[in-house]
Design an enzyme around this catalytic site. Sequence first.
Site, PDB file in Angstrom:
ATOM      1  N   LYS A  12      81.079  20.174   7.993  1.00  7.87           N
ATOM      2  CA  LYS A  12      80.597  20.669   6.708  1.00  7.87           C
ATOM      3  C   LYS A  12      80.776  19.620   5.607  1.00  7.87           C
ATOM      4  O   LYS A  12      81.442  18.601   5.816  1.00  7.87           O
ATOM      5  CB  LYS A  12      81.350  21.950   6.344  1.00  7.87           C
ATOM      6  CG  LYS A  12      81.076  23.117   7.281  1.00  7.87           C
ATOM      7  CD  LYS A  12      81.894  24.320   6.846  1.00  7.87           C
ATOM      8  CE  LYS A  12      81.663  25.521   7.708  1.00  7.87           C
ATOM      9  NZ  LYS A  12      82.499  26.668   7.277  1.00  7.87           N
ATOM     10  N   TYR A  52      72.584  31.014   7.606  1.00  2.68           N
ATOM     11  CA  TYR A  52      73.536  32.070   7.249  1.00  2.68           C
ATOM     12  C   TYR A  52      72.867  33.431   7.067  1.00  2.68           C
ATOM     13  O   TYR A  52      73.432  34.322   6.434  1.00  2.68           O
ATOM     14  CB  TYR A  52      74.280  31.689   5.965  1.00  2.68           C
ATOM     15  CG  TYR A  52      75.298  30.586   6.153  1.00  2.68           C
ATOM     16  CD1 TYR A  52      76.327  30.706   7.087  1.00  2.68           C
ATOM     17  CD2 TYR A  52      75.241  29.421   5.388  1.00  2.68           C
ATOM     18  CE1 TYR A  52      77.262  29.715   7.256  1.00  2.68           C
ATOM     19  CE2 TYR A  52      76.186  28.414   5.550  1.00  2.68           C
ATOM     20  CZ  TYR A  52      77.188  28.567   6.490  1.00  2.68           C
ATOM     21  OH  TYR A  52      78.117  27.579   6.648  1.00  2.68           O
ATOM     22  N   ARG A 105      90.935  22.759  12.168  1.00  2.00           N
ATOM     23  CA  ARG A 105      91.207  23.445  10.900  1.00  2.00           C
ATOM     24  C   ARG A 105      92.699  23.486  10.595  1.00  2.00           C
ATOM     25  O   ARG A 105      93.099  23.431   9.434  1.00  2.00           O
ATOM     26  CB  ARG A 105      90.616  24.848  10.924  1.00  2.00           C
ATOM     27  CG  ARG A 105      89.093  24.828  10.873  1.00  2.00           C
ATOM     28  CD  ARG A 105      88.518  26.206  11.039  1.00  2.00           C
ATOM     29  NE  ARG A 105      87.074  26.228  10.876  1.00  2.00           N
ATOM     30  CZ  ARG A 105      86.291  27.153  11.426  1.00  2.00           C
ATOM     31  NH1 ARG A 105      86.816  28.123  12.164  1.00  2.00           N
ATOM     32  NH2 ARG A 105      84.999  27.109  11.239  1.00  2.00           N
ATOM     33  N   ASN A 115      86.769  24.835   5.149  1.00  2.00           N
ATOM     34  CA  ASN A 115      87.432  24.763   6.446  1.00  2.00           C
ATOM     35  C   ASN A 115      86.853  23.704   7.384  1.00  2.00           C
ATOM     36  O   ASN A 115      87.018  23.761   8.585  1.00  2.00           O
ATOM     37  CB  ASN A 115      87.486  26.143   7.115  1.00  2.00           C
ATOM     38  CG  ASN A 115      86.119  26.701   7.441  1.00  2.00           C
ATOM     39  OD1 ASN A 115      85.091  26.029   7.301  1.00  2.00           O
ATOM     40  ND2 ASN A 115      86.099  27.936   7.893  1.00  2.00           N
ATOM     41  N   HIS A 118      81.958  23.927  11.337  1.00  2.00           N
ATOM     42  CA  HIS A 118      81.305  25.154  11.808  1.00  2.00           C
ATOM     43  C   HIS A 118      80.988  24.974  13.283  1.00  2.00           C
ATOM     44  O   HIS A 118      80.597  23.892  13.710  1.00  2.00           O
ATOM     45  CB  HIS A 118      79.996  25.398  11.047  1.00  2.00           C
ATOM     46  CG  HIS A 118      79.125  26.428  11.709  1.00  2.00           C
ATOM     47  ND1 HIS A 118      79.298  27.777  11.487  1.00  2.00           N
ATOM     48  CD2 HIS A 118      78.119  26.304  12.616  1.00  2.00           C
ATOM     49  CE1 HIS A 118      78.405  28.441  12.228  1.00  2.00           C
ATOM     50  NE2 HIS A 118      77.694  27.567  12.911  1.00  2.00           N
ATOM     51  N   GLU A 131      71.010  28.351  16.606  1.00  2.00           N
ATOM     52  CA  GLU A 131      71.458  27.292  15.704  1.00  2.00           C
ATOM     53  C   GLU A 131      70.978  25.919  16.163  1.00  2.00           C
ATOM     54  O   GLU A 131      70.581  25.093  15.331  1.00  2.00           O
ATOM     55  CB  GLU A 131      72.983  27.334  15.563  1.00  2.00           C
ATOM     56  CG  GLU A 131      73.434  28.555  14.800  1.00  2.00           C
ATOM     57  CD  GLU A 131      74.923  28.607  14.553  1.00  2.00           C
ATOM     58  OE1 GLU A 131      75.306  29.170  13.522  1.00  2.00           O
ATOM     59  OE2 GLU A 131      75.711  28.089  15.375  1.00  2.00           O
TER      60      GLU A 131
END
Length: 154
Positions: A12, A52, A105, A115, A118, A131
């Site tokens: 991310k 999302y 994480r 965090n 993904h 995805e």
Amino acid sequence: MSDSERTFVMVKPDGVQRGLIGEIVSRFEDRGLKLVGGKFMQIDEELAHEHYGEHEGKPFFDGLVDFITSGPVFAMVWEGQDATRQVRRMMGETDPADSAPGTIRGDFGLDLGRNVIHGSDHADEGANEREIDLFFDDAELVDWDQIDAEWLYE
């Protein structure tokens, strides 16, 4: 490799900004997973909404979209036996405070909203394919033979 599967993973914007791409890629390679696709990119609003989509209408949805579009990401596809479960275990819990040291994480995250990584959820049937298809064309994924595969799997 009979149980081989592909799984989607993304560093991310916070992980990219903190210079963690190489560390994260190394952890998956060290585990024995095979990288079959990688793309450094900026996610636009449309892709963020598709990615999302299951959270649309929830109070945190706009914040997710704002964050994931705030800077570049590194999208990847990894392959290996039980790859989704392996990646999820290596990532740790969604909330870094609940993640064990040694997980991505647990080692690099402090805040639920930042965090670092993904990964597709193995509990969500079809999440990987959905995805992967959102972020990669078939031509961007490479089939190749990993020379140490015979030493990784029975």
